[in-house]
Structures are given as C-alpha cells and as structure tokens.
Design a protein around this motif. Structure first.
Motif, PDB file in Angstrom:
ATOM      1  N   LEU A  96       0.814  -1.214   0.000  1.00 59.67           N
ATOM      2  CA  LEU A  96       0.000   0.000   0.000  1.00 59.67           C
ATOM      3  C   LEU A  96       0.851   1.268   0.000  1.00 59.67           C
ATOM      4  CD1 LEU A  96      -2.538  -1.168   2.710  1.00 59.67           C
ATOM      5  CD2 LEU A  96      -2.906  -1.116   0.255  1.00 59.67           C
ATOM      6  N   GLY A  97       2.118   1.151   0.394  1.00 58.27           N
ATOM      7  CA  GLY A  97       2.982   2.333   0.437  1.00 58.27           C
ATOM      8  C   GLY A  97       3.697   2.435   1.767  1.00 58.27           C
ATOM      9  N   ASN A  98       4.492   3.488   1.907  1.00 57.67           N
ATOM     10  CA  ASN A  98       5.289   3.636   3.118  1.00 57.67           C
ATOM     11  C   ASN A  98       4.424   3.921   4.330  1.00 57.67           C
ATOM     12  OD1 ASN A  98       7.758   3.187   1.923  1.00 57.67           O
ATOM     13  ND2 ASN A  98       7.969   5.339   1.321  1.00 57.67           N
ATOM     14  N   ALA A  99       4.720   3.240   5.413  1.00 59.36           N
ATOM     15  CA  ALA A  99       3.975   3.466   6.653  1.00 59.36           C
ATOM     16  C   ALA A  99       4.207   4.896   7.106  1.00 59.36           C
ATOM     17  CB  ALA A  99       4.433   2.490   7.730  1.00 59.36           C
ATOM     18  N   GLY A 100       3.168   5.541   7.596  1.00 55.36           N
ATOM     19  CA  GLY A 100       3.301   6.908   8.079  1.00 55.36           C
ATOM     20  C   GLY A 100       2.938   7.947   7.036  1.00 55.36           C
ATOM     21  N   ASP A 101       3.005   7.579   5.748  1.00 54.94           N
ATOM     22  CA  ASP A 101       2.602   8.515   4.700  1.00 54.94           C
ATOM     23  C   ASP A 101       1.108   8.762   4.797  1.00 54.94           C
ATOM     24  OD1 ASP A 101       5.067   8.648   3.742  1.00 54.94           O
ATOM     25  OD2 ASP A 101       4.651   7.805   1.751  1.00 54.94           O
ATOM     26  N   LYS A 102       0.737   9.967   4.457  1.00 54.71           N
ATOM     27  CA  LYS A 102      -0.670  10.293   4.582  1.00 54.71           C
ATOM     28  C   LYS A 102      -1.519   9.428   3.640  1.00 54.71           C
ATOM     29  CE  LYS A 102      -2.547  13.979   3.044  1.00 54.71           C
ATOM     30  NZ  LYS A 102      -2.593  15.400   2.743  1.00 54.71           N
ATOM     31  N   GLU A 103      -1.066   9.289   2.401  1.00 54.61           N
ATOM     32  CA  GLU A 103      -1.859   8.536   1.424  1.00 54.61           C
ATOM     33  C   GLU A 103      -1.989   7.083   1.864  1.00 54.61           C
ATOM     34  OE1 GLU A 103       0.737  10.484   0.574  1.00 54.61           O
ATOM     35  OE2 GLU A 103      -0.560  12.145  -0.063  1.00 54.61           O
ATOM     36  N   THR A 104      -0.849   6.503   2.276  1.00 53.82           N
ATOM     37  CA  THR A 104      -0.865   5.102   2.687  1.00 53.82           C
ATOM     38  C   THR A 104      -1.779   4.894   3.875  1.00 53.82           C
ATOM     39  OG1 THR A 104       1.460   5.104   2.103  1.00 53.82           O
ATOM     40  CG2 THR A 104       0.628   3.168   3.246  1.00 53.82           C
ATOM     41  N   GLU A 105      -1.616   5.753   4.880  1.00 51.31           N
ATOM     42  CA  GLU A 105      -2.387   5.563   6.105  1.00 51.31           C
ATOM     43  C   GLU A 105      -3.877   5.785   5.852  1.00 51.31           C
ATOM     44  OE1 GLU A 105      -1.187   4.258   8.802  1.00 51.31           O
ATOM     45  OE2 GLU A 105       0.821   4.231   7.938  1.00 51.31           O
ATOM     46  N   THR A 106      -4.191   6.705   4.947  1.00 51.37           N
ATOM     47  CA  THR A 106      -5.596   6.926   4.611  1.00 51.37           C
ATOM     48  C   THR A 106      -6.168   5.678   3.944  1.00 51.37           C
ATOM     49  OG1 THR A 106      -5.151   9.264   4.331  1.00 51.37           O
ATOM     50  CG2 THR A 106      -7.174   8.444   3.372  1.00 51.37           C
ATOM     51  N   GLU A 107      -5.365   5.110   3.033  1.00 51.19           N
ATOM     52  CA  GLU A 107      -5.780   3.869   2.374  1.00 51.19           C
ATOM     53  C   GLU A 107      -6.017   2.766   3.415  1.00 51.19           C
ATOM     54  OE1 GLU A 107      -5.753   3.300  -1.077  1.00 51.19           O
ATOM     55  OE2 GLU A 107      -6.022   1.122  -1.047  1.00 51.19           O
ATOM     56  N   VAL A 108      -5.100   2.685   4.368  1.00 47.12           N
ATOM     57  CA  VAL A 108      -5.218   1.664   5.407  1.00 47.12           C
ATOM     58  C   VAL A 108      -6.503   1.857   6.196  1.00 47.12           C
ATOM     59  CG1 VAL A 108      -4.272   0.845   7.601  1.00 47.12           C
ATOM     60  CG2 VAL A 108      -2.755   1.222   5.655  1.00 47.12           C
ATOM     61  N   LEU A 109      -6.771   3.098   6.573  1.00 46.31           N
ATOM     62  CA  LEU A 109      -7.958   3.259   7.420  1.00 46.31           C
ATOM     63  C   LEU A 109      -9.247   3.045   6.646  1.00 46.31           C
ATOM     64  CD1 LEU A 109      -9.492   6.308   7.523  1.00 46.31           C
ATOM     65  CD2 LEU A 109      -7.296   6.938   8.469  1.00 46.31           C
ATOM     66  N   LEU A 110      -9.215   3.340   5.354  1.00 47.68           N
ATOM     67  CA  LEU A 110     -10.406   3.041   4.539  1.00 47.68           C
ATOM     68  C   LEU A 110     -10.603   1.532   4.430  1.00 47.68           C
ATOM     69  CD1 LEU A 110     -10.093   5.655   1.659  1.00 47.68           C
ATOM     70  CD2 LEU A 110     -11.794   5.600   3.489  1.00 47.68           C
ATOM     71  N   LEU A 111      -9.505   0.821   4.181  1.00 42.64           N
ATOM     72  CA  LEU A 111      -9.594  -0.633   4.041  1.00 42.64           C
ATOM     73  C   LEU A 111     -10.031  -1.276   5.353  1.00 42.64           C
ATOM     74  CD1 LEU A 111      -6.380  -1.309   1.969  1.00 42.64           C
ATOM     75  CD2 LEU A 111      -8.696  -1.816   1.244  1.00 42.64           C
ATOM     76  N   GLU A 112      -9.423  -0.838   6.451  1.00 45.34           N
ATOM     77  CA  GLU A 112      -9.711  -1.463   7.738  1.00 45.34           C
ATOM     78  C   GLU A 112     -11.130  -1.175   8.204  1.00 45.34           C
ATOM     79  OE1 GLU A 112      -7.654  -3.543  10.011  1.00 45.34           O
ATOM     80  OE2 GLU A 112      -7.056  -3.885   7.958  1.00 45.34           O
ATOM     81  N   HIS A 113     -11.726  -0.094   7.715  1.00 49.45           N
ATOM     82  CA  HIS A 113     -13.100   0.191   8.099  1.00 49.45           C
ATOM     83  C   HIS A 113     -14.083  -0.251   7.027  1.00 49.45           C
ATOM     84  CE1 HIS A 113     -11.011   2.899  10.930  1.00 49.45           C
ATOM     85  NE2 HIS A 113     -11.952   2.450  11.731  1.00 49.45           N
ATOM     86  N   ASP A 114     -13.598  -1.044   6.097  1.00 51.51           N
ATOM     87  CA  ASP A 114     -14.495  -1.618   5.103  1.00 51.51           C
ATOM     88  C   ASP A 114     -15.243  -0.524   4.330  1.00 51.51           C
ATOM     89  OD1 ASP A 114     -15.788  -3.507   3.670  1.00 51.51           O
ATOM     90  OD2 ASP A 114     -17.224  -4.066   5.217  1.00 51.51           O
ATOM     91  N   VAL A 115     -14.522   0.527   4.005  1.00 44.16           N
ATOM     92  CA  VAL A 115     -15.133   1.591   3.206  1.00 44.16           C
ATOM     93  C   VAL A 115     -14.766   1.352   1.740  1.00 44.16           C
ATOM     94  CG1 VAL A 115     -15.250   4.066   2.780  1.00 44.16           C
ATOM     95  CG2 VAL A 115     -14.926   3.226   5.105  1.00 44.16           C
ATOM     96  N   PRO A 116     -15.743   1.019   0.899  1.00 41.04           N
ATOM     97  CA  PRO A 116     -15.398   0.766  -0.501  1.00 41.04           C
ATOM     98  C   PRO A 116     -14.931   2.069  -1.142  1.00 41.04           C
ATOM     99  CG  PRO A 116     -17.677   0.142   0.002  1.00 41.04           C
ATOM    100  CD  PRO A 116     -17.177   0.953   1.151  1.00 41.04           C
ATOM    101  N   HIS A 117     -13.793   2.068  -1.768  1.00 38.01           N
ATOM    102  CA  HIS A 117     -13.290   3.315  -2.334  1.00 38.01           C
ATOM    103  C   HIS A 117     -12.584   3.082  -3.657  1.00 38.01           C
ATOM    104  CE1 HIS A 117     -10.060   1.519  -0.074  1.00 38.01           C
ATOM    105  NE2 HIS A 117      -9.215   2.209  -0.780  1.00 38.01           N
ATOM    106  N   GLN A 118     -12.793   1.888  -4.237  1.00 38.10           N
ATOM    107  CA  GLN A 118     -12.148   1.635  -5.509  1.00 38.10           C
ATOM    108  C   GLN A 118     -12.848   2.442  -6.597  1.00 38.10           C
ATOM    109  OE1 GLN A 118     -14.015  -0.264  -3.657  1.00 38.10           O
ATOM    110  NE2 GLN A 118     -14.318  -2.283  -4.505  1.00 38.10           N
ATOM    111  N   ALA A 119     -12.162   2.628  -7.713  1.00 37.89           N
ATOM    112  CA  ALA A 119     -12.751   3.380  -8.814  1.00 37.89           C
ATOM    113  C   ALA A 119     -14.004   2.658  -9.292  1.00 37.89           C
ATOM    114  CB  ALA A 119     -11.744   3.496  -9.945  1.00 37.89           C
ATOM    115  N   PHE A 120     -14.936   3.408  -9.834  1.00 33.88           N
ATOM    116  CA  PHE A 120     -16.156   2.786 -10.342  1.00 33.88           C
ATOM    117  C   PHE A 120     -15.816   1.868 -11.507  1.00 33.88           C
ATOM    118  CE2 PHE A 120     -18.270   6.496  -8.366  1.00 33.88           C
ATOM    119  CZ  PHE A 120     -19.115   5.774  -7.543  1.00 33.88           C
ATOM    120  N   SER A 121     -16.543   0.754 -11.600  1.00 34.06           N
ATOM    121  CA  SER A 121     -16.272  -0.198 -12.666  1.00 34.06           C
ATOM    122  C   SER A 121     -16.765   0.362 -13.990  1.00 34.06           C
ATOM    123  CB  SER A 121     -16.967  -1.513 -12.356  1.00 34.06           C
ATOM    124  OG  SER A 121     -18.357  -1.342 -12.448  1.00 34.06           O
TER     125      SER A 121
END
Ligand SMILES: [Zn+2]
Lengths: 245, 879
Positions: free
Chosen positions: B416-441
């Motif tokens: 997902l990227g470097n730990a501590g980076d804003k983008e990475t950590e945001t991705e982590v928290l979205l994934l861990e909270h089961d928030v679907p955020h992938q691009a629309f199909s």
C-alpha cells in the motif's frame, strides 16, 4: 446459504431456458372415450388432465339455467400426489374454488355459450403433477378438451405465466421461479384477436411495469397457441386416418 | 423459439425431499473465442493473441481453473496479467455456494472487459453436460464436468482456422483430477507450477495462496492445537445443546483472550469467555465458531493484563505458557461462563492491512506479518520481497491455519505504500473500516451520459420565485449556468407557515454563487439592497422563525466540536487545526434543508406507506444520561431529561458565571448520551420519531451527491410526482429494509473511518509542529486516566497516570463524582488543566497523540512545560 440464482449473467434461467422461452409442451387429445371431450397436457413438469361433459341439460336446480346461453361449470382439483410433499387436498378449499372460478371466467369468455341456451357445459381439470403454472396448464388442457368435445369457441384460449427476475420479464415460470418472491402474473389470451380472457396477479406490481409483463405473457401465449394448434391438427389427422379406414 | 430447438430433458433429484427440476440442454451456447467461425456469437471475449509468456506453454492458451483454484487464488486471477480465462458455470455455481466474497470478486473480474474472462454455460450445453454416475461423489462429478468442458474446448477449437497452436490449460491443485486430465490428453498444471513458469512477472508468485500440501511441508508436524470437529458433528452438537454457536471476538488488549457472543432467542445474548491459545483453537476475530462450555469450576474472570503477542518465538516452546492465563482477577464474583472453541462454522477472513516483521535470518523467505488490527493474529507469509516491503504497509490474506502451526499461513496481496505517509495511512484506514473506495467499474461508468453534456432545450419555462430553492444555495453554483435539480418549493406566509408544498424536477438558472461567508456579508451590509441581498434577508428571517418553532417543539442543538484542517497548498499536509465556525447563513441553509427533508419524507410516506426510506432517531433510555447527570450535578446544575424539550430548555439554562465554555462542554456530553439515528423502511417499523430534530417524520433528501440514501429518496419522490417510473426492487419492502441495514452499517463504518482520519491528520499535524502546550478541560474521569478536550483544536486526548516505565502514583477513584485523586490532587469533571501534546511514534503501526499534565503541578506526575520547539522542517514524514 445463497438462494438460487434465477437468472445468470449470461441470461440463462435455472433450467437453462432464456427469459422468453417456454417449457417443452406435450399434449394429447381424446385420452378418455367416455367423456365428451378430454385432453392431457405436460408443460415441463406440470401435468394436467381436463375432461369436458356437455352441452347437456342443466343438472340440479333448474334456476341456475340461463335463458340466453349455456352455464359453464368448472371444477379444479389437485391430485394428492401432485407435489413433492404428499398432502390430502379436500375439495372446495379456498385455493381450489378460486381457481375454479378463474377457469369459469376464462371459458365464459371463449366458448360461444349463446349457441346453447338453457344448457350446461362441465369442465373438470386435475393437476396430476405440479411444477408452477398450474392455472396455465389447466386452461391449455381445457381448451384442447373443449375442442375435443366439439364445442365451438371464439378462438383457442391459451394461458401462460410471467414474472420479473432481476428486472427482466421471464415467462412460463417453474415452481422455483414462482417461489422466488416476485409478482407472478397469469394471463389467458385469445391469440387471434388478441383479447385477454383473464389476468390474475397474486401480489402488487407497480403499474409502470404492467405493460412489459403483459406483453411478455401475451407473446408467450401466442407461441403456446401455435403449439396447441399443432396438437389439434395432429389429432385431427390421426382421427381422420382412423375414420377413413 | 422453442420449436426450432431440440431440447433433451433431464431431471435431477436432491435433498431429502425429492425435488425434480427440468434441465434443458441447448446447442446455441457459443464458445466465445475469436478463432471460432462455427459459433454464431455476436461478440467474442477470448482473444486470438492469448499469450502469457510461460515456460510451460509458449503458444497462445486459454486457462480453465477449477473451483478450488478460483476460490483460493482469486488474488492471482485478479492480476491484470492473467487474461483469457474460461470460467465454467460448474465452477461459478460451486463458488456461489462456498464463498460470497470470492463470488463477487470473480464476477467483477468477468465484467471487466480488459480481462477477457468468459463464462461458459457448460451445464446447459448439449455436448458438455454430464450426469452423475452411480457411486460418484458430487465433487468428482463436478471435476469430471470441468474436464469434459476442457476437452470440448480443445476439440471444438481444433476445427477453427489458425488455431492449431492454441492450447487449453486446466489449472487444478487436485492430484487425482490433474492425473485424470492428463490421461485424457489435456494439459493440466498445478496453479503454482503455472504461475512460477510465467516469465514476465516473478512477483506474482508471492501472491499464491499456500495449498494444503505446502502447509504440511512448512510445519514441524507436531500438533499444537486440538482438531476441529467436522461440520456434521458440530450441527448435531448444536442441535442437542452440547455445543454453542456464536461470533468470536478477540480481545484488543490480550491476545490470549476472546469472547464469543451467543445470540439467544430474541434480544438476549450471552457472552462466553475463552482464554488460552489452545482453547482459542485457531479462531480468528469475527469467525462464527462452535464452542463447548467448560465445567463451572473451570470458569474464569477476564484478565486485566494487556498482553501483546511479542512475535517470533520458536513454535511450541512457549505454548505451555501461552495456555496458562496470567493476571486473572481473584474475585469470584467476576467469574464468567468460560469455554473452548471446538470447531469453525464459518471463517470471516478478509485481507488484512499491516506490516511485515522481517525474519532475523538473512535470505529467509518466510516472515511474520503483524496486522494493524490488534485482534487479528500474526500471519506467516512467504515472500522474496521482504527487504523492499520493510517499512511498508502491506495487505495479506490468510490461507489456512493448520493444527501444527502456531500462526496462520497467508500470502502477500499487495503493497500500500510507506507506513506513516498520509496517502498510505488513509488507504489503510479506509480498508480497515471496510469503506469501498475503488474506482467505479466500467459497467457503472457506462450509465453516465456522454460528455460534453448539456441540457436538451426542451421548453424551459422560467419561474420567478421569491423563495429560492434551497439547493440552489447549498452548492456553489457557478455563474449563470443552467443546472438540473429536484426542487421542493414552498409557499409560505409571513409567519413561515407553509401554505402549499410542491415538488418538481427543475432547471436552476443561478443568479449568483455565494459562499456562506459572502452571503453573510451581504445580509449584514446595510448598504446593499439589490434583489439578491433582499431575498437573502427574507430567507434568513423565515429561517429564524422556522428554527424558533423547531426549538419550541424540543429540537436539540447539541454541539460536538468539528475539526478543520488547514492544508498546506503544496504538500497537502495539515498545517493548522481549527474547530469549525458556524455562521448565521449556515444555519439558514440548514433550516431549509431540514424543512425539505421533512416535507419529502411526508410526501414519499403518503405515496409509499410500505416502502418509504426514512430516517429516525430513537429517544435514548434514561440510563444513557448517567454521565450527563453526574457532570451537571458536580457543578450544581440541574439538567432535566424527561423529554427532549425539557432537556433542551435545561441545557439552555445551564450557565456558570466566568465559565462560558461550560455550556458547550455539557452539550458535548449530552451528544454522547444520544442514540444513533438510523435509516429504516416505513413498512417494517412503527416508530418514526426523530428525537433530535423533534420531527414526527424525517428522511435524507438534500445531498444526493454524497449519500446513497438521498438517491433512493429522489427516486421515490420522482415516482411520487410522476416524473419517473419504478422498478420492482424499489417497492420491495424487504429489499428496502436490507438496503437500510447496509446503509446503517456503511454509515457507522464511515463514521469510524472519519474519526480515524481526523486522528491521523491530527497526528500528522503534531508530527510537523512538535510539542505544543495547550489549555483544556476534563471531559471524562476514568479509573487511571482523565480525558481532556482542547477547545482550540476540538481535540480529545487521554492523560494516563499509569505507565509501564514509571511507578504508578497513588490513585483513588470515586465513582460518584466522578473524581480521581492522584497523589494529593483531585481531578473533577470540567477542571481546567494545561497539557503538553506530542506524538508518540514508538509503534509505527499505532502512533498516538500523547498528553501529559503541566498544570496543576503534581510532584512526580506532572511534567515541566517543554520548550516550544520552533516550527522547523516542513512536514515531511519519514517512517
Ligand atoms: Zn466456437
């Protein structure tokens, strides 16, 4: 776990049919000799037997007789062995009487009753095996039986069911599809003139979708009409061969 | 139609009750290959250039995976490299029954045109359908069906021109199946064998799930855990009552402890404690497990220890120790029903975010993965990229947990990227909270109108309205563009009484685009008297009346500080924190939005009494107000909770001289007492009341661009006014109700994610700002800590008086107050304190804001105010 997938992404139904395809129909006319008319039909795994007596004098109370046309008397029943679970089915339960009434209405619209005032025509239908579309099978069997009895009709009455699965109209539903939760419509049609003899629905459907569903059911009825026509012609041919000998 | 086709009819039976179903076989199911000239397909899916470079097969080939390969190696199949795959109906049906998540994923892949996955309806094809033979198991029959279909493809495509080189490759990990396939002359490979042979993408190998054969090779062979019972015995046990079924919830603080929630009849549920590694028996958080209660004399109380799995130990050595639970409270009164897990009914594994703990042995390929969620055990993964992945957040999926293995086995999914980076950590928290955020199909995007897009010039009838449509003001509409909208138009009199309400689809001809602040300035500037400003004042006057009426009815105005981040325009890192300031115009817009929501709710309920999507807010039970009550009492203030109106009024009266912030604090506490507002379907519920807004009916209508509920409400309203037609699903109350449940779940998870995101940004802010000293108020008092709110930032933090490396000062907790006495100082609710705030990044996966007391000065507890570091380096974070 997951319920049945009634319509696959590839557009096939549980049994492999496409949404607008009918089940295989097999029918025979004149299966009994003692009755005035009789027929047996198989639509997929739904099997029905129809027997017609008449026209004859009105039996029982004379007051039932109509001065300008024939009385049509219908009786619907299900064989105890017709479903997966064997059940005693008393005559005249609510479902059967309702079905009898529907059949009566259907055939009053199709039979030229005015040719036989003060008389009675009896139509008895029995579901021998049930796999969805009982009403349709009964109507189709009865049509053949009425023709077999030589009673004039405006046209064949053909009936078929239709319902929605995943927003697609599917016709001639089998039992699994009928119990899938959606609204099921049964429609009886006089195909040549396009008159609808009966429409029946057991649940609510928004009127926006009524047209699409009716259209699907009517198309299906028309193709059923062709099948029934084929059966009648085949039967006539066989009979005429026999009588010629 | 029917007659043109020859159907062969087969029936199949199953279950205890004999079910006879028709099964039609067809000859109009096409192969989907570009090569084929025989089939009459309209479009093809499988390409001519089906080349994936492989050592095993250099020519073009189509892949047919069997059920287990799809089920376990879906991560591989999703990779863009893997194309031209034939998914058989047999396989798809089996997956549908065995795993809903994998089924959804494979369907998504099939719908992605670029992947060239073709679904072949083999069970209805006249030449590929087979019947189960006498004595053949269902699995064997399906394997044979797969082989038959593969064979059919080989033969069928042999006849096609230019397809001489084309091969069909069957992927199966089942030895018997593979052997049989080879006997029929098919090319069959094990999934790993094939993936390892791929020339271009060696890293794909890491994502292979371990098959059971490999798992045996890894482990020592020594059995560490009791065997799980087979499902048949579990079912029998549950029926007889000797076993219980429940959801396994691991403890966040102690890895040797968990509880199982057993749902009883109706509302009641029991909680059973499980302690010790062997009793936990390889269950993972959220699994549905079967468990057995221990005899009463073996019951235990929850341990008070915080115990984290400290990581790589040799298997088996410490296991004895890990089966004994330390730190048990001796108190008999706290004994809880205790049990052990005897089997798994349903695994609820998802891919987990976390970090790799690199093996100490150089060149090792097996490493332990530490998930971000503490309730998930460490996972053993095999990867050759360990050096690259160090310091990165990665995703790992669990493959299995054999009984000889201390940890579950898994495989690497993605970085997902470097730990501590804003983008990475945001991705982590979205994934861990089961928030679907992938691009629309592609499928979803295909429904959008083609760009550029303009309003077709049907007759736009101009309607001049004094009452502006409220949504015209919410969005910052640019200039004089026409915008399509759905409007709710009220005719009101001077006293803001609604005379008439109308809903219509509309085109908005925007006269001006104003921000809240601009609008406020116009209202306040007495020199401005143009039409727009005048109408703004009129609206504002009406809004004030509406608000007054609402409050008279008992609507609550509760505050909870909302945090705003000022972002650096270049780095997008937060440079300043501020609580949101609300203007009169905010309130004005809000008032009309509430009115629109209420009006629409009533309208759709009138039209669709059974399936209107509404929102309700239940009144909280009195016991919820405990904290508020105590807090108010501690300052000799009376707060009444009998009704919303009483509460609102008493909160208004709750003022303390020289402590203006007290009222806000009290309102913050009141917010914490409230219930969660929820969506529901009107046909499935009888209580519609919205407690907070004091409205008998409410829904969400005003924000369709960011809330799905509003879209459904829009559709219902469109039907209600005859502007659209329905679809059957829209009016199905059970489906509506299921949708509401999902909306409520998503809403809850989004809130958690939002909180986590605020926390993350707060951390980034303090990381760049260094240590800060701030004033705050005590919001809660706990046994060993106080929770402090810093009004300036709207930030809440905990000051702990217990820590590992310091001697704990004498603590006395009084539940009545509540107060906490540390040394000789007693902390009360709402006390003003001064704290120093810093970022604790000792654990890279769990960074937190740390607060320490500066004032009041308590010897040995409080700290000296640290020098405020000058704002040094730009906020660039290094892990
Ligand atoms: Zn072909």
């Amino acid at each position: 776990m997951a319920g049945l997938e009634l319509l696959s992404d590839q557009g096939y139904r549980l049994d492999g049919r496409k949404p607008s395809e009918l089940r295989k129909v097999q029918a025979r006319m004149g299966v009994f000799t003692q009755a005035d008319g009789s027929a047996y039909i198989e639509q997929g795994n739904t099997k029905a037997l129809a027997v017609v007596y008449g026209p004859h004098e009105v039996r029982g109370s004379r007051s039932k007789a109509l001065h300008d046309r024939a009385v049509i008397n219908c009786q619907y029943s299900m064989a105890t062995f017709s479903t997966a679970e064997r059940k005693r089915r008393p005559h005249g339960d609510r479902k059967s009487s309702e079905m009898s009434l529907h059949l009566k209405q259907t055939f009053e619209a199709a039979v030229l009753t005015s040719l036989y005032p003060r008389s009675q025509i009896d139509i008895f239908v029995k579901i021998l095996q049930s796999d969805g579309g009982n009403y349709s099978a009964c109507v189709n069997a009865a049509t053949l039986a009425v023709i077999d009895a030589g009673i004039p009709m405006r046209d064949y009455v053909c009936a078929c069911s239709a319902g929605f699965v995943e927003n697609t109209a599917v016709v001639d539903l089998c039992h699994a599809e009928e119990s899938g939760g959606g609204t099921v419509m049964s429609l009886a049609l006089l195909p040549r003139g396009g008159q609808v003899a009966l429409v029946q629905m057991d649940a609510r459907l928004h009127q926006d979708h009524l047209d699409a569903l009716m259209e699907a059911a009517m198309t299906a009825c028309r193709s059923l009409g062709q099948v029934l026509d084929g059966v009648v012609r085949q039967h006539l041919q066989e009979v005429s061969v026999l009588t010629a000998e | 139609m029917l007659k043109s086709k020859t159907f062969v009819k087969k029936t199949r039976s199953g279950g205890v009750m004999k079910i006879v179903r028709e099964h039609y076989l067809r000859d109009d199911i096409w192969c989907g290959s570009e090569f084929c000239v025989e089939c009459k397909h309209d479009s093809t899916v499988l390409q001519k250039e089906a080349v994936i470079e492989s050592d095993l097969c250099s020519s073009p080939h189509y892949i047919i995976p069997d059920t287990n390969v799809v089920l376990h190696q879906i991560d591989i199949l999703e990779d863009p490299l893997i194309k031209n795959v034939i998914v058989l109906q047999t396989v798809l049906q089996e997956i549908r029954h065995r795993s809903a998540p994998v089924y959804k994923r494979i369907k998504d892949v099939i719908h992605t045109a670029a992947k060239h996955f073709y679904t072949f309806t083999n069970e209805h094809h006249r030449e590929t359908f087979i019947e189960r033979e006498q004595g053949e198991s269902a699995n064997d029959r399906n394997d044979r069906a797969i082989r038959t279909a593969a064979q059919w493809y080989s033969e069928h495509l042999k006849k096609a021109p230019d397809a001489q080189d084309l091969k069909i490759i069957l992927l199966t990990n089942d030895k018997a199946n593979k052997q049989k396939a080879e006997e029929c002359g098919l090319s069959a490979y094990k999934c790993e064998e094939y993936i390892k042979s791929l020339i271009a993408n060696p890293e794909l190998v890491d994502r292979l799930a371990l098959s059971s054969d490999d798992i045996n090779e890894i482990t020592t062979g020594k059995v560490l855990f009791p065997e799980h019972l087979p499902l048949s015995r579990i079912q029998a046990g549950i029926k007889s009552g000797s076993l219980l079924q429940g959801t396994f919830r691991a403890s966040r603080d102690n890895y040797l402890e968990a509880t199982v929630f057993i749902q009883g009849d109706g509302e009641d549920s029991t909680e059973v404690l499980i302690q010790g590694l062997q009793n936990l028996n390889r269950a993972v958080h959220q699994d549905v497990v079967a468990m057995e209660l221990l005899p009463r004399e073996a019951w235990a109380s929850p341990s008070s220890l915080v115990l984290l799995d400290e990581g790589p130990k040799a298997d088996s050595e410490n296991l004895e120790e890990e089966n004994v639970v330390r730190g048990r409270l001796p108190d008999n009164a706290l004994l809880k029903p205790t049990g052990k897990v005897v089997g798994i009914i349903k695994r609820n594994w998802r891919p987990f975010c976390g970090m790799l703990s690199q093996s100490h042995i150089k060149e090792a390929t097996r490493h332990l993965f530490t998930p971000a969620d503490r309730r998930i055990p460490r996972i053993r993964v095999e990867t050759r990229q360990a050096a690259t992945l160090a310091g990165q957040r990665i995703m790992v999926a669990i493959d299995g947990w054999p009984k000889h293995s201390r940890y579950p086995n898994g495989h690497f999914v993605k970085a997902l990227g470097n730990a501590g980076d804003k983008e990475t950590e945001t991705e982590v928290l979205l994934l861990e909270h089961d928030v679907p955020h992938q691009a629309f199909s592609q499928l979803v995007l295909s429904f959008l109108p083609k760009m550029p897009w303009a309003i077709t010039e049907e007759v736009i009838r101009p309607v001049h309205l004094y009452t502006l449509c409220c949504n015209a003001m919410v969005r910052t509409l640019s200039g004089s563009f026409h915008r399509l909208a759905f409007s709710c138009i009220w005719e009101v009199n001077q006293d803001a009484e609604i005379l008439h309400t109308r809903f219509t689809k509309s085109v908005i001809n925007s006269k001006a685009s104003l921000t809240y602040a601009e609008a406020q300035m116009r209202i306040d500037d007495s020199n401005m008297n143009d039409d727009i400003t005048k109408s703004l004042r009129g609206l504002n006057r009406l809004a004030k009346i509406l608000k007054k009426k609402r409050i008279e009815k008992g609507a609550l105005t509760l505050s909870s500080p909302e945090v705003r981040f000022h972002m650096d325009s270049e780095t997008h890192d937060p440079v300043d924190l501020q609580t949101k300031e609300l203007k009169e115009t905010n309130s004005m817009v809000e008032e009309f939005m509430l009115l629109a929501n209420i009006s629409v709710a009533q309208k759709i309920y009138d039209e669709f009494s059974e399936c209107a999507l509404l929102r309700k807010h239940p009144a909280p039970p009195l016991s919820n107000y405990d904290i508020l009550n105590k807090a108010a009492k501690s300052r000799d203030v009376v707060v009444q909770m009998d009704s919303a109106k009483a509460l609102a009024d008493s909160l208004d009266r709750a003022q303390i001289k020289d402590f203006p912030y007290f009222n806000t604090l009290l309102r913050i506490l009141a917010t914490r007492c409230m219930m969660q507002a929820v969506y529901f379907c009107s046909g499935m519920d009888s209580d519609f009341h919205h407690y907070g807004l004091a409205s008998p009916i409410y829904t969400h209508f005003t924000s369709p661009i960011r809330r799905y509920a509003d879209i459904i409400v829009h559709r219902l309203l469109a039907v209600a006014i005859g502007a659209d037609c329905t679809d059957p699903d829209l009016l199905d109350k059970h489906k509506r109700s299921a949708l509401c449940n999902n909306l409520n779940y998503r809403h809850k998870m989004a809130q958690y994610a939002q909180r986590a995101s605020v926390a993350l940004h707060t951390q980034l802010f303090f990381k760049s700002r260094g240590v800060l000293n701030e004033e705050g108020f005590i919001l809660f008092v706990r046994k060993n800590a106080i929770i402090v709110l810093i009004p300036k930032f709207g930030l809440e933090g905990t000051v702990f008086f217990e820590s590992k490396d310091k001697i704990t000062p004498p603590l006395t907790f009084n539940e009545e107050g509540p107060t906490l006495t540390v040394q000789n100082h007693t902390f009360h609710l709402f006390d003003r304190v001064k704290v120093t705030i810093s970022l604790d990044s000792s654990n890279i996966q769990h960074q937190k804001i740390r607060m320490s007391i500066i004032e009041p000065v308590i010897p040995g507890v409080s700290v000296d105010p640290p020098e405020m570091e000058p704002q040094t380096k730009k906020a660039r974070l290094n892990p």
